[in-house]
Design a protein around this motif. Structure first.
Motif, PDB file in Angstrom:
ATOM      1  N   TYR A  13      -0.527   2.768  -0.912  1.00 40.11           N
ATOM      2  CA  TYR A  13       0.841   2.258  -1.033  1.00 40.11           C
ATOM      3  C   TYR A  13       1.852   3.344  -0.675  1.00 40.11           C
ATOM      4  O   TYR A  13       2.873   3.073  -0.061  1.00 40.11           O
ATOM      5  CB  TYR A  13       1.095   1.759  -2.456  1.00 40.11           C
ATOM      6  CG  TYR A  13       0.452   0.431  -2.773  1.00 40.11           C
ATOM      7  CD1 TYR A  13      -0.923   0.317  -2.939  1.00 40.11           C
ATOM      8  CD2 TYR A  13       1.222  -0.715  -2.930  1.00 40.11           C
ATOM      9  CE1 TYR A  13      -1.516  -0.895  -3.247  1.00 40.11           C
ATOM     10  CE2 TYR A  13       0.632  -1.945  -3.244  1.00 40.11           C
ATOM     11  CZ  TYR A  13      -0.731  -2.023  -3.390  1.00 40.11           C
ATOM     12  OH  TYR A  13      -1.306  -3.221  -3.685  1.00 40.11           O
ATOM     13  N   ARG A  14       1.562   4.582  -1.100  1.00 41.46           N
ATOM     14  CA  ARG A  14       2.475   5.700  -0.782  1.00 41.46           C
ATOM     15  C   ARG A  14       2.564   5.913   0.724  1.00 41.46           C
ATOM     16  O   ARG A  14       3.633   6.173   1.266  1.00 41.46           O
ATOM     17  CB  ARG A  14       1.985   6.983  -1.451  1.00 41.46           C
ATOM     18  CG  ARG A  14       1.977   6.914  -2.954  1.00 41.46           C
ATOM     19  CD  ARG A  14       3.196   7.577  -3.548  1.00 41.46           C
ATOM     20  NE  ARG A  14       3.309   7.210  -4.945  1.00 41.46           N
ATOM     21  CZ  ARG A  14       4.402   7.401  -5.679  1.00 41.46           C
ATOM     22  NH1 ARG A  14       5.452   7.968  -5.146  1.00 41.46           N
ATOM     23  NH2 ARG A  14       4.436   7.030  -6.935  1.00 41.46           N
ATOM     24  N   ARG A  15       1.437   5.820   1.384  1.00 39.59           N
ATOM     25  CA  ARG A  15       1.433   6.014   2.840  1.00 39.59           C
ATOM     26  C   ARG A  15       2.194   4.895   3.529  1.00 39.59           C
ATOM     27  O   ARG A  15       2.919   5.121   4.496  1.00 39.59           O
ATOM     28  CB  ARG A  15      -0.013   6.067   3.357  1.00 39.59           C
ATOM     29  CG  ARG A  15      -0.756   7.314   2.933  1.00 39.59           C
ATOM     30  CD  ARG A  15      -2.196   7.273   3.410  1.00 39.59           C
ATOM     31  NE  ARG A  15      -2.295   7.364   4.856  1.00 39.59           N
ATOM     32  CZ  ARG A  15      -3.406   7.096   5.546  1.00 39.59           C
ATOM     33  NH1 ARG A  15      -4.490   6.696   4.915  1.00 39.59           N
ATOM     34  NH2 ARG A  15      -3.431   7.219   6.846  1.00 39.59           N
ATOM     35  N   LEU A  16       2.025   3.692   3.017  1.00 35.43           N
ATOM     36  CA  LEU A  16       2.743   2.555   3.594  1.00 35.43           C
ATOM     37  C   LEU A  16       4.248   2.734   3.414  1.00 35.43           C
ATOM     38  O   LEU A  16       5.031   2.525   4.345  1.00 35.43           O
ATOM     39  CB  LEU A  16       2.265   1.269   2.919  1.00 35.43           C
ATOM     40  CG  LEU A  16       2.838  -0.044   3.459  1.00 35.43           C
ATOM     41  CD1 LEU A  16       2.493  -0.216   4.939  1.00 35.43           C
ATOM     42  CD2 LEU A  16       2.304  -1.218   2.649  1.00 35.43           C
ATOM     43  N   ARG A  17       4.644   3.168   2.228  1.00 35.25           N
ATOM     44  CA  ARG A  17       6.073   3.388   1.964  1.00 35.25           C
ATOM     45  C   ARG A  17       6.637   4.455   2.897  1.00 35.25           C
ATOM     46  O   ARG A  17       7.742   4.339   3.420  1.00 35.25           O
ATOM     47  CB  ARG A  17       6.281   3.794   0.500  1.00 35.25           C
ATOM     48  CG  ARG A  17       7.734   4.067   0.144  1.00 35.25           C
ATOM     49  CD  ARG A  17       8.544   2.786   0.246  1.00 35.25           C
ATOM     50  NE  ARG A  17       9.987   2.995   0.214  1.00 35.25           N
ATOM     51  CZ  ARG A  17      10.730   3.231   1.296  1.00 35.25           C
ATOM     52  NH1 ARG A  17      10.202   3.306   2.498  1.00 35.25           N
ATOM     53  NH2 ARG A  17      12.032   3.385   1.186  1.00 35.25           N
ATOM     54  N   PHE A  36       3.553  -1.915  -5.751  1.00 32.06           N
ATOM     55  CA  PHE A  36       4.593  -1.594  -4.762  1.00 32.06           C
ATOM     56  C   PHE A  36       5.737  -0.852  -5.445  1.00 32.06           C
ATOM     57  O   PHE A  36       6.150   0.224  -4.998  1.00 32.06           O
ATOM     58  CB  PHE A  36       5.100  -2.877  -4.082  1.00 32.06           C
ATOM     59  CG  PHE A  36       4.184  -3.370  -2.994  1.00 32.06           C
ATOM     60  CD1 PHE A  36       4.199  -2.785  -1.738  1.00 32.06           C
ATOM     61  CD2 PHE A  36       3.303  -4.412  -3.238  1.00 32.06           C
ATOM     62  CE1 PHE A  36       3.344  -3.232  -0.728  1.00 32.06           C
ATOM     63  CE2 PHE A  36       2.449  -4.865  -2.238  1.00 32.06           C
ATOM     64  CZ  PHE A  36       2.470  -4.275  -0.985  1.00 32.06           C
ATOM     65  N   ALA A  37       6.245  -1.411  -6.537  1.00 31.46           N
ATOM     66  CA  ALA A  37       7.365  -0.774  -7.235  1.00 31.46           C
ATOM     67  C   ALA A  37       6.958   0.569  -7.826  1.00 31.46           C
ATOM     68  O   ALA A  37       7.770   1.483  -7.928  1.00 31.46           O
ATOM     69  CB  ALA A  37       7.889  -1.702  -8.331  1.00 31.46           C
ATOM     70  N   ARG A  38       5.706   0.716  -8.196  1.00 28.52           N
ATOM     71  CA  ARG A  38       5.261   1.969  -8.804  1.00 28.52           C
ATOM     72  C   ARG A  38       4.997   3.055  -7.769  1.00 28.52           C
ATOM     73  O   ARG A  38       4.720   4.189  -8.133  1.00 28.52           O
ATOM     74  CB  ARG A  38       3.975   1.727  -9.597  1.00 28.52           C
ATOM     75  CG  ARG A  38       4.211   0.957 -10.879  1.00 28.52           C
ATOM     76  CD  ARG A  38       2.893   0.537 -11.484  1.00 28.52           C
ATOM     77  NE  ARG A  38       3.030   0.243 -12.896  1.00 28.52           N
ATOM     78  CZ  ARG A  38       2.013  -0.158 -13.646  1.00 28.52           C
ATOM     79  NH1 ARG A  38       0.813  -0.279 -13.132  1.00 28.52           N
ATOM     80  NH2 ARG A  38       2.199  -0.414 -14.924  1.00 28.52           N
ATOM     81  N   ASN A  39       5.035   2.674  -6.504  1.00 31.26           N
ATOM     82  CA  ASN A  39       4.733   3.657  -5.461  1.00 31.26           C
ATOM     83  C   ASN A  39       5.847   3.782  -4.442  1.00 31.26           C
ATOM     84  O   ASN A  39       5.608   4.026  -3.263  1.00 31.26           O
ATOM     85  CB  ASN A  39       3.403   3.321  -4.787  1.00 31.26           C
ATOM     86  CG  ASN A  39       2.222   3.657  -5.683  1.00 31.26           C
ATOM     87  OD1 ASN A  39       1.818   4.813  -5.776  1.00 31.26           O
ATOM     88  ND2 ASN A  39       1.692   2.650  -6.374  1.00 31.26           N
ATOM     89  N   GLY A  40       7.076   3.617  -4.917  1.00 29.54           N
ATOM     90  CA  GLY A  40       8.212   3.988  -4.098  1.00 29.54           C
ATOM     91  C   GLY A  40       9.008   2.860  -3.477  1.00 29.54           C
ATOM     92  O   GLY A  40      10.070   3.098  -2.903  1.00 29.54           O
ATOM     93  N   LEU A 198      -3.492   2.605   8.895  1.00 23.48           N
ATOM     94  CA  LEU A 198      -2.593   3.716   8.582  1.00 23.48           C
ATOM     95  C   LEU A 198      -3.131   5.030   9.157  1.00 23.48           C
ATOM     96  O   LEU A 198      -2.360   5.862   9.622  1.00 23.48           O
ATOM     97  CB  LEU A 198      -2.391   3.831   7.068  1.00 23.48           C
ATOM     98  CG  LEU A 198      -1.641   2.651   6.444  1.00 23.48           C
ATOM     99  CD1 LEU A 198      -1.559   2.794   4.930  1.00 23.48           C
ATOM    100  CD2 LEU A 198      -0.220   2.529   7.022  1.00 23.48           C
ATOM    101  N   ASP A 199      -4.453   5.195   9.135  1.00 21.79           N
ATOM    102  CA  ASP A 199      -5.052   6.380   9.765  1.00 21.79           C
ATOM    103  C   ASP A 199      -4.697   6.426  11.248  1.00 21.79           C
ATOM    104  O   ASP A 199      -4.304   7.469  11.775  1.00 21.79           O
ATOM    105  CB  ASP A 199      -6.589   6.351   9.627  1.00 21.79           C
ATOM    106  CG  ASP A 199      -7.048   6.710   8.232  1.00 21.79           C
ATOM    107  OD1 ASP A 199      -6.215   7.241   7.462  1.00 21.79           O
ATOM    108  OD2 ASP A 199      -8.211   6.453   7.920  1.00 21.79           O
TER     109      ASP A 199
END
Ligand SMILES: [Zn+2]
Length: 203
Positions: A13-17, A36-40, A198-199
């Motif tokens: 999720y962090r990488r997506l954000r 989602f909300a917990r990761n930015g 994402l990679d």
């Protein structure tokens, strides 16, 4: 003794954000874990039509109100005996402050689901989709929405793209990446998981 809180940081999720960056965006998710909300991601731009574990409605329900789960959970965990798996004080179990019936996380398992808790976000998302300048540049990045409940994410997102000229759909799904024939020129099927996507984008 209180049980430790579950880990909330999720690298995917962090990488997506991070990938989304400063672009205008919204999240619509069938996940009910608030990751989602917990990761930015801004909580007021996350629409959860299937509910979330963070709020408890009355199981009747006697009112269309929901209560933050944490205080109720702290209370019941304080009365939870890890040895026996039982709650030592039944009065610690979450009950409706209004009528005394049981409380249960507001996730869509039956007709008692309280839509009112989540529809304001859905309305804001609809408004954003209708009003956002440059809607022709809309990209729907759909991740892991399978065919169990396609009416929740999969079909609505296809319709958003279908009715927004110039919009595009990227469907990321290792098992069901197929896209509708009428969107073929504006839809891309990515037949693997979000981590690989994402990679590839990072590389
Ligand atoms: Zn009640």
């Amino acid at each position: 003794m209180r049980a430790p809180r579950p880990a909330v940081t999720n690298p995917l999720y962090r990488r997506l954000r991070s990938l989304v960056g400063d672009r205008e965006h919204w999240v619509m998710t069938s996940n009910v874990d608030a990751l989602f909300a917990r990761n930015g991601f801004a909580p007021d731009r996350v629409f959860t039509p299937q509910g979330d574990y963070g709020h408890l409605p009355c199981t009747v329900p006697c009112v269309q109100e929901t209560w933050a789960a944490r205080p109720f959970l702290d209370r019941v965990l304080a009365a939870y005996d890890r040895e026996t798996g039982r709650v030592t004080d039944p009065s610690a179990l979450p009950v409706c402050p209004n009528c005394g019936a049981d409380l249960f996380p507001n996730v869509r398992v039956g007709p008692e689901f309280v839509d009112a808790a989540h529809m304001p976000a859905g309305k804001r998302l609809s408004h954003w989709l209708g009003e956002a300048p440059g809607a022709a540049h809309l990209l729907v990045l759909e991740i892991g929405a399978g065919c169990n409940t396609p009416g929740v994410i999969r079909w609505p997102m296809e319709n958003v793209v279908r009715h927004t000229p110039g919009a595009r759909l990227v469907r990321v799904n290792p098992d069901h990446p197929e896209v509708p024939a009428d969107l073929r020129n504006r839809a891309l099927a990515v037949p693997f998981g979000a981590d690989l996507l994402l990679d590839a984008l990072a590389g």
